[in-house]
Design a protein around this motif. Structure first.
Motif, mmCIF file in Angstrom:
data_model
loop_
_atom_site.group_PDB
_atom_site.id
_atom_site.type_symbol
_atom_site.label_atom_id
_atom_site.label_comp_id
_atom_site.label_asym_id
_atom_site.label_seq_id
_atom_site.Cartn_x
_atom_site.Cartn_y
_atom_site.Cartn_z
ATOM 1 N N GLN A 65 0.840 -1.218 0.000
ATOM 2 C CA GLN A 65 0.000 0.000 0.000
ATOM 3 C C GLN A 65 0.865 1.253 0.000
ATOM 4 O OE1 GLN A 65 -2.638 0.423 3.325
ATOM 5 N NE2 GLN A 65 -3.674 -1.507 2.916
ATOM 6 N N ASP A 66 1.930 1.193 0.785
ATOM 7 C CA ASP A 66 2.720 2.405 0.967
ATOM 8 C C ASP A 66 3.485 2.815 -0.282
ATOM 9 O OD1 ASP A 66 1.716 2.940 3.400
ATOM 10 O OD2 ASP A 66 3.418 2.223 4.571
ATOM 11 N N LEU A 109 2.132 3.433 -2.804
ATOM 12 C CA LEU A 109 1.260 4.442 -3.422
ATOM 13 C C LEU A 109 1.557 5.854 -2.909
ATOM 14 C CD1 LEU A 109 -2.238 2.687 -3.450
ATOM 15 C CD2 LEU A 109 -0.892 3.377 -5.434
ATOM 16 N N ILE A 110 2.238 5.929 -1.750
ATOM 17 C CA ILE A 110 2.448 7.262 -1.174
ATOM 18 C C ILE A 110 3.266 8.148 -2.105
ATOM 19 C CG2 ILE A 110 3.479 8.546 0.748
ATOM 20 C CD1 ILE A 110 2.690 6.314 2.593
ATOM 21 N N LEU A 129 -5.318 1.416 6.455
ATOM 22 C CA LEU A 129 -4.498 2.379 5.727
ATOM 23 C C LEU A 129 -3.620 3.149 6.702
ATOM 24 C CD1 LEU A 129 -6.818 4.139 3.121
ATOM 25 C CD2 LEU A 129 -5.446 2.080 2.908
ATOM 26 N N LEU A 176 -0.917 7.498 4.037
ATOM 27 C CA LEU A 176 -1.608 7.202 2.781
ATOM 28 C C LEU A 176 -3.013 7.794 2.787
ATOM 29 C CD1 LEU A 176 -1.530 5.866 0.058
ATOM 30 C CD2 LEU A 176 -2.169 3.704 1.114
ATOM 31 N N ARG A 177 -3.677 7.661 3.918
ATOM 32 C CA ARG A 177 -5.043 8.172 4.011
ATOM 33 C C ARG A 177 -5.110 9.666 3.702
ATOM 34 N NH1 ARG A 177 -10.169 6.807 6.298
ATOM 35 N NH2 ARG A 177 -9.592 4.643 6.544
ATOM 36 N N ARG A 215 -3.586 11.211 1.569
ATOM 37 C CA ARG A 215 -3.505 11.473 0.111
ATOM 38 C C ARG A 215 -4.850 11.268 -0.573
ATOM 39 N NH1 ARG A 215 1.233 11.442 2.895
ATOM 40 N NH2 ARG A 215 2.675 12.734 1.729
#
Ligand code: ATP
Ligand code: MG
Length: 388
Positions: A190-191, A193-194, A233, A237-238, A240
């Motif tokens: 997931q990260d 995506l940051i 999340l 990330l949240r 963003r």
């Protein structure tokens, strides 16, 4: 991971290009992508749309919202509603895509998160296929890029040996990428995506290069409320994302409308007969689902226990579609209580012990007493009995 550009064999009749170009319209597939299924509406909207469009958008934000919510265009073209729900939700979602923040669609199962995400991507970019499906096993390559190992070994790292992810392709082409079930993806993946979402760049250290997003790129993620905690999340990330929560349908009328609409569409593609008489049964399925979900009867008088399943609108749609198929193949083509009873039982009784008791109690205290529900009660009792 090498990803084939074309999954069907040429000449097999189903040629669908999943590669970087635009998917070609296909004549006969089980479930066409939104941009193909609603190509006429999208074309009519594009023709009627004289408002400013953000860079690389196929339509203006107003036209995208109209595509989702439905309406009539000045030339008389009727745009069917795709999403039935508060207008504001759609407006916020569309506007978010025109900013530098990504969009997170959140909600309980079956609230049309995937559906809305697909239609948004189709309307904004004309392509809803740049999709990463989130699972517990989604690797980093699915979000960043992978390698064609044969070429990597033969030629060493090169741009040609690189296999871009859908997200990377969307960045390079200024399109909408989609990530399904974001919270199922392991936290470290997931990260990745940051950087993509904050720097709008995807470094490829092996080549000493980077892919920078061009205007038009944005990302829509969906996540399930019930799965919260699977891989929550990170707050980095949240931040963003703009989060838009999709609610359950507010009223029984709205839910009946959604179910009727989708059953009609699905029935057509499955070549089932259209059944106007079925509306009664749809209302019954929706009422049962809503009452069990809410824990109280529609008139507010009787408390009922809720079973463990979600009893979502999506499940109501499949119960009715299943019933329609039963009626078509083994009945007289008219949707009757007996055709939906088995489907309802299957949706309600997920846990054989506890849910069965909940269902029996509901059947005996609510369904049995209700005016005009005698035949439905009998049908439900019969299948409950048979299933024992
Ligand atoms: N408010 C709504 N408007 C239109 N269609 C709806 C609505 N709610 C549910 N649906 C229908 O429900 C079906 C399921 O929706 P979808 O698969 O997008 O749900 P989801 O929120 O992604 O669920 P999950 O969390 O299980 O992935 C779709 O066919 C969609 O048309
Ligand atoms: Mg979904």
């Amino acid at each position: 991971m090498p990803v084939p550009e074309t999954i069907a064999q040429p000449g097999s009749g189903v040629e669908t290009d999943t590669g970087p170009g635009r998917p070609q319209p296909v004549t006969e597939v089980l479930r066409p992508h939104a941009e193909h299924a609603f190509a006429d509406e999208l074309a009519a909207l594009a023709a009627a749309d004289d408002r400013p469009r953000p860079t690389r958008w196929r339509l203006s934000p107003w036209a995208v919202a109209t595509y989702l919510l439905g309406g009539t265009l000045p030339d008389g073209t009727v745009v069917t509603p795709k999403y039935v729900g508060p207008r504001r939700i759609v407006e916020v979602a569309v506007t978010t895509l025109a900013t530098d923040r990504a969009l997170l669609l959140l909600g309980v199962p079956g609230t049309a998160k995937t559906w809305v995400s697909e239609h948004l991507a189709a309307a904004v970019s004309g392509d809803s296929t740049l999709l990463v499906q989130g699972t517990a096993g989604t690797p980093e390559e699915a979000v960043r890029y992978g390698w064609n190992y044969a070429r990597l070994l033969a030629e060493g790292p090169s741009r040609d040996a690189l296999v871009p992810s859908p997200v990377m392709r969307a960045m390079a082409q200024g399109m909408t990428a989609r990530v399904e079930e974001l919270t199922r993806i392991p936290a470290d993946v997931q990260d990745t995506l940051i950087t993509i979402l904050s720097e709008k760049t995807l470094p490829v250290p092996e080549l000493g290069q980077e892919v920078q997003a061009v205007p038009g790129f944005n990302l829509i993620a969906t996540a399930n409320d019930r799965d919260r905690g699977v891989n929550e999340l990170s707050s980095a990330l949240r931040r963003r994302f703009n989060t838009v929560v999709l609610p359950l349908p507010a009223t029984a009328e709205a839910e009946v409308d959604i179910v009727a609409r989708r059953v009609e569409q699905l029935g057509r593609s499955l070549e089932l007969p259209a059944l106007p008489e079925g509306v009664d049964e749809i209302r019954r399925v929706v009422t049962v689902f809503r009452e069990l979900r809410d824990g109280v009867t529609t008139d507010g008088r009787t408390k009922v226990k809720s079973p463990s399943g979600t009893l979502s609108t999506a499940e109501a749609i499949s119960v009715v579609t299943g019933g329609l198929a039963l009626a078509a193949h083994f009945g007289d083509g008219v949707l009757r209580p007996a055709d939906v009873a088995a489907g309802i039982l299957g949706a309600v009784v997920r846990d054989p012990a506890a849910d069965r008791l909940v269902w029996q109690e509901y059947l005996e205290t609510v369904v049995r007493e209700r005016d005009g529900w005698k035949d439905f009660y009998r049908a439900c009792r019969e299948v409950s009995h048979d299933a024992r």
